[in-house]
Design a protein around this motif. Structure first.
Motif, PDB file in Angstrom:
ATOM      1  N   ILE A 121       0.848  -1.204   0.000  1.00 56.03           N
ATOM      2  CA  ILE A 121       0.000   0.000   0.000  1.00 56.03           C
ATOM      3  C   ILE A 121       0.885   1.257   0.000  1.00 56.03           C
ATOM      4  O   ILE A 121       0.718   2.155  -0.825  1.00 56.03           O
ATOM      5  N   PHE A 122       1.842   1.293   0.945  1.00 55.86           N
ATOM      6  CA  PHE A 122       2.672   2.494   1.051  1.00 55.86           C
ATOM      7  C   PHE A 122       3.653   2.616  -0.111  1.00 55.86           C
ATOM      8  O   PHE A 122       4.001   3.730  -0.506  1.00 55.86           O
ATOM      9  N   GLU A 165      -5.926   4.453 -10.054  1.00 57.77           N
ATOM     10  CA  GLU A 165      -6.712   5.340 -10.913  1.00 57.77           C
ATOM     11  C   GLU A 165      -6.007   6.653 -11.201  1.00 57.77           C
ATOM     12  O   GLU A 165      -5.970   7.125 -12.316  1.00 57.77           O
ATOM     13  N   GLU A 166      -5.445   7.256 -10.113  1.00 60.06           N
ATOM     14  CA  GLU A 166      -4.938   8.621 -10.300  1.00 60.06           C
ATOM     15  C   GLU A 166      -3.432   8.686 -10.504  1.00 60.06           C
ATOM     16  O   GLU A 166      -2.843   9.733 -10.385  1.00 60.06           O
ATOM     17  N   GLN A 167      -2.791   7.546 -10.770  1.00 51.12           N
ATOM     18  CA  GLN A 167      -1.342   7.608 -10.967  1.00 51.12           C
ATOM     19  C   GLN A 167      -1.009   7.939 -12.410  1.00 51.12           C
ATOM     20  O   GLN A 167      -1.705   7.545 -13.305  1.00 51.12           O
ATOM     21  N   SER A 186       5.190   7.363  -7.046  1.00 53.13           N
ATOM     22  CA  SER A 186       5.359   8.354  -8.116  1.00 53.13           C
ATOM     23  C   SER A 186       5.919   9.693  -7.626  1.00 53.13           C
ATOM     24  O   SER A 186       6.019  10.635  -8.400  1.00 53.13           O
ATOM     25  N   SER A 208       2.971   1.804  -3.150  1.00 51.45           N
ATOM     26  CA  SER A 208       2.179   2.384  -4.223  1.00 51.45           C
ATOM     27  C   SER A 208       1.923   3.868  -3.978  1.00 51.45           C
ATOM     28  O   SER A 208       1.950   4.678  -4.905  1.00 51.45           O
ATOM     29  N   LEU A 209       1.679   4.225  -2.703  1.00 50.73           N
ATOM     30  CA  LEU A 209       1.440   5.629  -2.336  1.00 50.73           C
ATOM     31  C   LEU A 209       2.640   6.508  -2.671  1.00 50.73           C
ATOM     32  O   LEU A 209       2.509   7.612  -3.177  1.00 50.73           O
ATOM     33  N   ALA A 238      -8.245  -0.146  -1.261  1.00 47.87           N
ATOM     34  CA  ALA A 238      -7.599   1.147  -1.574  1.00 47.87           C
ATOM     35  C   ALA A 238      -6.777   1.125  -2.849  1.00 47.87           C
ATOM     36  O   ALA A 238      -6.443   2.177  -3.381  1.00 47.87           O
ATOM     37  N   PRO A 296      -8.446   3.088  -6.138  1.00 43.51           N
ATOM     38  CA  PRO A 296      -8.266   4.550  -6.189  1.00 43.51           C
ATOM     39  C   PRO A 296      -6.797   4.962  -6.361  1.00 43.51           C
ATOM     40  O   PRO A 296      -6.522   5.948  -7.021  1.00 43.51           O
ATOM     41  N   LEU A 297      -5.888   4.177  -5.799  1.00 42.60           N
ATOM     42  CA  LEU A 297      -4.462   4.528  -5.920  1.00 42.60           C
ATOM     43  C   LEU A 297      -3.970   4.393  -7.361  1.00 42.60           C
ATOM     44  O   LEU A 297      -3.223   5.227  -7.845  1.00 42.60           O
TER      45      LEU A 297
END
Lengths: 272, 222
Positions: free
Chosen positions: B148-149, B220-222, B155, B151-152, B214, B217-218
């Protein structure tokens, strides 16, 4: 540009001052020293309220982040509220750790002990510092907001662990006194009243700080937005100016060359 | 979702087999950490036996941080993430695939580290079944949180420093529970490891659920 403060925020600030004053007077002057802890009990009037506000702030951050992530309720305000509340929460967690440490030195004989609740609170502090670092990263504001919201929700999973850790692990820390379901409250009279006033005082301080910081965040975003817009306009203005100047230069050069080739009559025509 | 997860597992394991980054770089680094810990504790045998469970999991945590970094650099370096999105794979499947690959890689590393603490720290292993269960549950929880982190942070330009800041505090409860459970199973502390295994299980389930929800959504906006 000054942030506009609504009368409600002013009233909250005024009430917070009154309650903080009352907590100080009651906690330092009127309440008696504890039978066992002596004068050290006085820090208890601010330590649990500080911790309570920290949890309240993180709860607000989680709810606001959830509302931002949910497409139906997605609005900038939730992200701004989430950031403002986390900032205040980090400050209050820091103060909780400091006041706990001051209390721990004479009581336990050490500034810091690896008690699960202390350790978990310190972790929470670092975790939300990471969240704030994520919020401060440069880049697209919506992308950053969405990621921050996810991080805040994950971080909030840690909050119940902090709360429950005092019960899960064998701990040196004081068990919950007022909100202990298995035990009736063991704090009475003026001491309980002072603690309650402390809770109200710090909740009001949190509300005042939260709304004030929210106003500042809104202004910061406006500056970010309009700052870029002004820069773009200036840039466009420069480009137009350059274009005008270049076209004027080339026009006059062409006119001159034409006039020099065609003689005095044509020069009169160009001037007309 | 499971079919997509299997595709990701095959892809990432194939890349790992070809590049051998985990075996050639991460595993030696983990052994170096074990050796450095021995220097820090003045190579005192008794201290090393007592500290072995904690040192094992700290080495795992640092190695995991590197492995997560590696897992997401695969996606960003050749725009694989865009390819995955274009293929229309289920985000939950991508997440599960990534988590399983990380768990497999780290499990291999943990076997090497297990030999490391037996040889270097003279630790004695008792209940193999429980030790393996603790290891798998802890690694699954860590891999889920790390994915999760990862991916956060992936970018952002500052991902190298941001990832440990986000990942290490969140993984501390897993580290604590895994160490406590290992202490019992390595015989350094008397007691039962079952409550800690339950906590590890809860962690793994919570982080896996949050990740599946989650990751969409992660991505989607990358």
């Amino acid at each position: 540009m000054k942030p506009k403060k609504s009368p409600v925020i002013r009233v909250i600030g005024f009430l917070a001052l009154i309650f903080i004053g009352a907590t100080l007077v009651l906690g330092l002057k009127i309440t008696p020293p504890d039978a066992i802890q002596g004068q050290m009990v006085r820090i208890i009037y601010i330590h649990p309220p500080l911790a309570w506000v920290a949890f309240l702030a993180y709860g607000t951050t989680a709810i606001a982040s959830g509302l931002y992530l949910w497409k139906r309720t997605r609005a900038r305000i939730w992200d701004q509220l989430s950031g403002a509340s986390a900032e205040v929460g980090v400050v209050f967690t820091g103060l909780t750790l400091v006041t706990g440490s001051i209390w721990g030195r004479p009581t336990w004989g050490v500034w810091w002990t690896w008690d699960p609740l202390l350790t978990a609170t310190a972790l929470l502090f670092v975790l939300y510092l990471g969240y704030l670092a994520l919020r401060k990263l440069p880049g697209d504001i919506n992308q950053r907001s969405k990621r921050s919201a996810i991080a805040a929700l994950i971080a909030f999973i840690d909050v119940p662990i902090v709360q429950m850790s005092v019960l899960w692990w064998h701990s040196l820390h004081q068990k919950p006194t007022v909100f202990n379901p298995g035990q009736p409250a063991q704090i009475h009279g003026i001491m309980a009243d002072t603690l309650l006033i402390g809770f109200i005082a710090f909740t009001l301080v949190w509300l005042w700080l939260l709304f004030t910081r929210l106003g500042v965040i809104k202004l910061e975003e406006k500056i970010e937005l309009y700052g870029l817009e002004v820069a773009l306009r200036e840039r466009r203005g420069e480009v137009n100016k350059d274009l005008v100047e270049t076209s004027q230069d080339s026009h006059s050069k062409t006119s001159l060359s034409t006039s020099s080739k065609q003689g005095p009559d044509s020069q009169v025509l160009v001037q007309k | 979702m499971l079919h997509d997860a299997l595709l990701i597992i095959r892809k990432d394991l194939k890349i790992e087999f070809r590049s051998k980054v985990t075996t050639n770089q991460v595993a030696p680094m983990a052994i170096v950490i074990l050796i450095l810990f021995a220097f820090a504790l003045d190579t005192h045998q008794h201290k090393l036996i007592l500290a072995a469970p904690g040192l094992f999991w700290v080495a795992v945590l640092f190695s995991m941080s590197l492995a997560i970094h590696r897992s997401f650099s695969i996606e960003t370096s050749s725009s694989t993430r865009d390819g995955l999105r274009l293929l229309g794979l289920d985000p939950g499947g991508i997440f599960l695939g990534k988590v399983i690959v990380l768990t497999i890689e780290m499990f291999v590393l943990e076997i090497i580290l297990g030999f490391g603490i037996v040889v270097l720290y003279s630790a004695t292993l008792h209940n193999y079944f429980l030790l393996i269960s603790i290891t798998i549950l802890s690694t699954l929880g860590l891999a889920a949180a790390g994915t999760i982190f990862g991916s956060l942070a992936s970018s952002f330009k500052t991902k190298d420093t941001l990832l440990p800041l986000l990942f290490l505090p969140i993984s501390a409860p897993v580290l604590l529970s895994a160490t406590k459970a290992f202490q019992t199973e390595l015989g350094t502390v008397i007691g039962s490891s079952h409550p800690w295994i339950r906590i590890l299980g809860v962690f793994a389930v919570v982080y896996l659920t949050v990740g599946v929800l989650a990751f969409g959504p992660l991505l989607e906006e990358q």
